[in-house]
Design a protein around this motif. Sequence first.
Motif, mmCIF file in Angstrom:
data_model
loop_
_atom_site.group_PDB
_atom_site.id
_atom_site.type_symbol
_atom_site.label_atom_id
_atom_site.label_comp_id
_atom_site.label_asym_id
_atom_site.label_seq_id
_atom_site.Cartn_x
_atom_site.Cartn_y
_atom_site.Cartn_z
ATOM 1 N N ALA A 63 -22.354 -28.182 31.227
ATOM 2 C CA ALA A 63 -22.025 -29.603 31.060
ATOM 3 C C ALA A 63 -21.190 -29.820 29.807
ATOM 4 O O ALA A 63 -20.242 -30.614 29.820
ATOM 5 N N GLN A 67 -17.046 -31.367 29.278
ATOM 6 C CA GLN A 67 -16.748 -32.608 28.547
ATOM 7 C C GLN A 67 -15.482 -32.434 27.709
ATOM 8 O O GLN A 67 -15.165 -31.343 27.264
ATOM 9 N N ARG A 71 -16.650 -37.198 24.239
ATOM 10 C CA ARG A 71 -17.805 -37.013 25.124
ATOM 11 C C ARG A 71 -18.541 -35.712 24.819
ATOM 12 O O ARG A 71 -19.751 -35.627 24.999
ATOM 13 N N LEU A 75 -22.487 -35.734 24.024
ATOM 14 C CA LEU A 75 -23.478 -34.943 24.750
ATOM 15 C C LEU A 75 -24.317 -34.114 23.783
ATOM 16 O O LEU A 75 -25.541 -34.025 23.937
ATOM 17 N N GLU A 120 -30.737 -33.257 35.355
ATOM 18 C CA GLU A 120 -29.783 -34.273 34.902
ATOM 19 C C GLU A 120 -28.483 -33.625 34.429
ATOM 20 O O GLU A 120 -27.386 -34.093 34.778
ATOM 21 N N LEU A 121 -28.596 -32.568 33.656
ATOM 22 C CA LEU A 121 -27.401 -31.881 33.167
ATOM 23 C C LEU A 121 -26.634 -31.209 34.286
ATOM 24 O O LEU A 121 -25.394 -31.215 34.290
ATOM 25 N N LEU A 124 -24.445 -33.647 35.975
ATOM 26 C CA LEU A 124 -23.261 -34.111 35.244
ATOM 27 C C LEU A 124 -21.974 -33.452 35.730
ATOM 28 O O LEU A 124 -20.914 -34.042 35.691
#
Length: 127
Positions: A63, A67, A71, A75, A120-121, A124
């Motif tokens: 992730a 980015q 961002r 993160l 969740e990651l 992404l």
Amino acid sequence: MNRRTLAISALLLASSGTTMAADSSPALQKCMDSANTTAAMVGCNAQETKVQDKRLNSAYKTALQAQQGPRKQQLQDVQRLWIKYRDANCAFAGSATGGSIDQVNGSGCVLDMTQTRAEELENLVGP
């Protein structure tokens, strides 16, 4: 029922979700099925947490690489805050009753939150 009993009941009910992580891991379920002591249950949670922590770290690296610009730093900041939150939240969950079940609830909390954060990651960056 008094407030303390309600609070403890709510925490135990919430922490029962931490044992639901066992449903997603046959190895954890098998370990928990044969665990006869608090220490054994905590050991089962710790063993699966290692697996989920490796998954979390891999998902975080992926992730982070995806980015760009600010961002990336966001993160990193969010992940540091999430670790502090997880640790504080699970310490709280792991001290609800003053009994030995707290150890199981605390370690289960760490497992559940680590597994959820890994998901969740992973989401992404997509499949």
